[in-house]
Design an enzyme around this catalytic site. Structure first.
Site, PDB file in Angstrom:
ATOM      1  N   ASP A 137       2.919 -20.862  31.167  1.00  0.00           N
ATOM      2  CA  ASP A 137       2.271 -21.439  32.193  1.00  0.00           C
ATOM      3  C   ASP A 137       1.796 -20.517  33.312  1.00  0.00           C
ATOM      4  O   ASP A 137       2.430 -19.544  33.666  1.00  0.00           O
ATOM      5  CB  ASP A 137       3.277 -22.194  33.226  1.00  0.00           C
ATOM      6  CG  ASP A 137       3.739 -23.513  32.394  1.00  0.00           C
ATOM      7  OD1 ASP A 137       2.863 -23.785  31.412  1.00  0.00           O
ATOM      8  OD2 ASP A 137       4.537 -24.436  32.772  1.00  0.00           O
TER       9      ASP A 137
ATOM     10  N   ASN B 243       9.397 -27.727  27.090  1.00  0.00           N
ATOM     11  CA  ASN B 243       9.998 -27.875  28.337  1.00  0.00           C
ATOM     12  C   ASN B 243      11.417 -28.910  28.140  1.00  0.00           C
ATOM     13  O   ASN B 243      12.356 -28.885  28.571  1.00  0.00           O
ATOM     14  CB  ASN B 243       9.308 -28.600  29.546  1.00  0.00           C
ATOM     15  CG  ASN B 243       8.266 -27.639  30.050  1.00  0.00           C
ATOM     16  OD1 ASN B 243       8.452 -26.094  29.888  1.00  0.00           O
ATOM     17  ND2 ASN B 243       7.447 -27.986  30.962  1.00  0.00           N
TER      18      ASN B 243
ATOM     19  N   ALA C 147       7.014 -30.133  35.448  1.00  0.00           N
ATOM     20  CA  ALA C 147       8.104 -30.500  34.614  1.00  0.00           C
ATOM     21  C   ALA C 147       9.312 -31.194  34.823  1.00  0.00           C
ATOM     22  O   ALA C 147      10.222 -31.499  34.152  1.00  0.00           O
ATOM     23  CB  ALA C 147       8.490 -28.695  34.040  1.00  0.00           C
ATOM     24  N   ALA C 148       9.129 -32.087  36.150  1.00  0.00           N
ATOM     25  CA  ALA C 148      10.377 -32.617  36.345  1.00  0.00           C
ATOM     26  C   ALA C 148      10.345 -34.140  35.384  1.00  0.00           C
ATOM     27  O   ALA C 148      11.400 -34.392  35.096  1.00  0.00           O
ATOM     28  CB  ALA C 148       9.943 -33.345  37.918  1.00  0.00           C
ATOM     29  N   GLY C 149       9.143 -34.368  34.945  1.00  0.00           N
ATOM     30  CA  GLY C 149       9.173 -35.449  34.055  1.00  0.00           C
ATOM     31  C   GLY C 149       9.732 -34.924  32.595  1.00  0.00           C
ATOM     32  O   GLY C 149      10.394 -35.925  31.987  1.00  0.00           O
ATOM     33  N   ASP C 150       9.653 -33.761  32.223  1.00  0.00           N
ATOM     34  CA  ASP C 150      10.043 -33.236  30.845  1.00  0.00           C
ATOM     35  C   ASP C 150      11.635 -32.888  31.127  1.00  0.00           C
ATOM     36  O   ASP C 150      12.251 -33.227  30.125  1.00  0.00           O
ATOM     37  CB  ASP C 150       9.242 -31.875  30.936  1.00  0.00           C
ATOM     38  CG  ASP C 150       8.031 -31.958  30.662  1.00  0.00           C
ATOM     39  OD1 ASP C 150       7.465 -32.774  29.952  1.00  0.00           O
ATOM     40  OD2 ASP C 150       7.214 -30.992  30.895  1.00  0.00           O
TER      41      ASP C 150
ATOM     42  N   GLU D 239       0.694 -33.308  23.701  1.00  0.00           N
ATOM     43  CA  GLU D 239      -0.094 -32.183  23.741  1.00  0.00           C
ATOM     44  C   GLU D 239      -0.262 -31.589  22.482  1.00  0.00           C
ATOM     45  O   GLU D 239      -0.782 -30.353  22.272  1.00  0.00           O
ATOM     46  CB  GLU D 239       0.600 -31.138  24.516  1.00  0.00           C
ATOM     47  CG  GLU D 239       0.281 -31.320  26.048  1.00  0.00           C
ATOM     48  CD  GLU D 239       0.831 -30.366  27.042  1.00  0.00           C
ATOM     49  OE1 GLU D 239       0.562 -30.236  28.008  1.00  0.00           O
ATOM     50  OE2 GLU D 239       1.816 -29.635  26.584  1.00  0.00           O
TER      51      GLU D 239
HETATM   52  O1  RIB Z   1       4.825 -31.106  32.013  1.00  0.00           O
HETATM   53  C1  RIB Z   1       4.462 -29.818  32.645  1.00  0.00           C
HETATM   54  C2  RIB Z   1       4.081 -28.910  31.481  1.00  0.00           C
HETATM   55  O2  RIB Z   1       2.741 -29.186  31.272  1.00  0.00           O
HETATM   56  C3  RIB Z   1       3.817 -27.390  32.035  1.00  0.00           C
HETATM   57  O3  RIB Z   1       4.878 -26.607  31.590  1.00  0.00           O
HETATM   58  C4  RIB Z   1       2.520 -27.060  31.221  1.00  0.00           C
HETATM   59  O4  RIB Z   1       2.750 -26.235  30.123  1.00  0.00           O
HETATM   60  C5  RIB Z   1       1.842 -28.281  30.594  1.00  0.00           C
HETATM   61  O5  RIB Z   1       2.010 -28.649  29.326  1.00  0.00           O
END
Ligand code: RIB
Length: 309
Positions: free
Chosen positions: A14, A44, A250-253, A141
């Site tokens: 990122d 993540n 990345a809160a969702g991750d 992704e």
């Molecule tokens: O969900 C956040 C992520 O989305 C980031 O870390 C970025 O790399 C994208 O994939």
């Protein structure tokens, strides 16, 4: 060696920059506070679970560049098994360009690079890893055919399949039928169901639509409004935490990784959601993706001492 959680997904470096407003086409604006850090929705989620002491492996692909080294080392630090992450010559590791607004919201552009080479064939090569897992996690992704292939393998071995439909896109019905857990945010659930979600009531309506398509349990993440959980037996909502938002990336991750961790440890849906909600809330209080994620002790302290809205 088998792992409880297997993540099939993306790894990105990122490139984060703070901006006051988005540039128009043809315009240059100045940003500030540039930093580079490990990310990617797949990476993540694996990192989040690893940091919470879960047993995790990741299936993915990176280029043969310095970004790849940084990503792999970071995940190994929290015990993620990276031996199924392949290096590809002459292709860049995935890169995400992230803009952060003054109130912590983000917008992201991803250049997938090697993530596009997580093909169905590559997933099939790792069928034995998925077969031994207690839960498999996938995001959007990597190519959609690979997401579907992973779901089919998970189904073949009766392994629960968790889908984070991000970035959101129209998905085929055959995929929904294989999804055990789905974890969209309000934008994503609006997009995949065509029902505008802005609150608990509309989140329930959209969730019912996903149940109708064959999903077992829907976790709708509503940011500060908390989480709405719906399956065929019950629906409940959990309030968000009152925290100082610095960066929502990345809160969702973090939520997904924590939810998976709690579920494979045998927690019920309610307590797993409470735990994941706390991990997601802590993540927004710091900058970065993996850099912002809490460990188990911090999460337990936070749950003990914080108040929900
Ligand atoms: O969900 C956040 C992520 O989305 C980031 O870390 C970025 O790399 C994208 O994939």
């Amino acid at each position: 060696m088998s792992s409880d959680i297997v993540v099939v997904g993306s790894l990105n470096i990122d490139m984060v920059v703070k901006i006051n407003r988005k540039p128009e086409w043809g315009e240059t604006i100045l940003g500030s506070d540039l930093f580079m850090s490990p990310g990617g929705k797949g990476g993540n989620q694996a990192y989040a679970a690893g940091k919470l002491d879960a047993s995790v492996a990741m299936i993915g692909r990176v280029g043969n560049d310095v970004f790849a080294n940084q990503l792999l080392q970071n995940m190994q630090k929290v015990g993620v098994d990276t031996s199924y992450i392949g290096r590809v010559e002459n292709v860049s590791t995935g890169v995400a360009f992230i803009n952060i607004s003054e109130n912590g919201d983000n917008s992201i552009i991803v250049a997938p690079g090697a993530n596009n080479l997580v093909t169905p064939e590559y997933v099939r090569e790792h069928e034995h890893v998925i077969a031994q897992a207690k839960l498999v996690m996938v995001q959007l992704e990597i190519p959609l055919e690979s997401v579907i292939e992973t779901a089919k393998i998970a189904k073949k071995y009766d392994v629960p399949f968790m889908l984070d439909p991000a970035p959101a896109r129209v998905l085929p019905d055959e995929l929904y039928e294989m999804v055990h857990y789905i974890v969209p945010n309000e934008k994503e659930i609006s997009e995949i169901t065509n029902i505008e979600v802005s609150d608990i009531r509309s989140a329930r309506m959209a969730s019912v639509e996903l149940l109708r398509k064959g999903v077992n349990t829907v976790f709708s993440k509503l940011g500060g409004q908390g989480v709405v959980v719906t399956n065929s037996n019950r629906t409940f909502s959990i309030d968000g935490y009152d925290v100082q938002v610095v960066d929502t990336t990345a809160a969702g991750d973090a939520f997904a990784g924590a939810l998976a961790t709690a579920l494979v440890r045998g927690n019920d849906t309610w307590s797993a959601t409470q735990f994941a909600n706390a991990v997601g809330a802590l993540t927004v209080t710091r900058s970065g993706a993996q850099a912002s994620m809490p460990d188990l002790i911090e999460t337990q302290q936070f749950i003990k001492h914080s108040t929900q809205q």
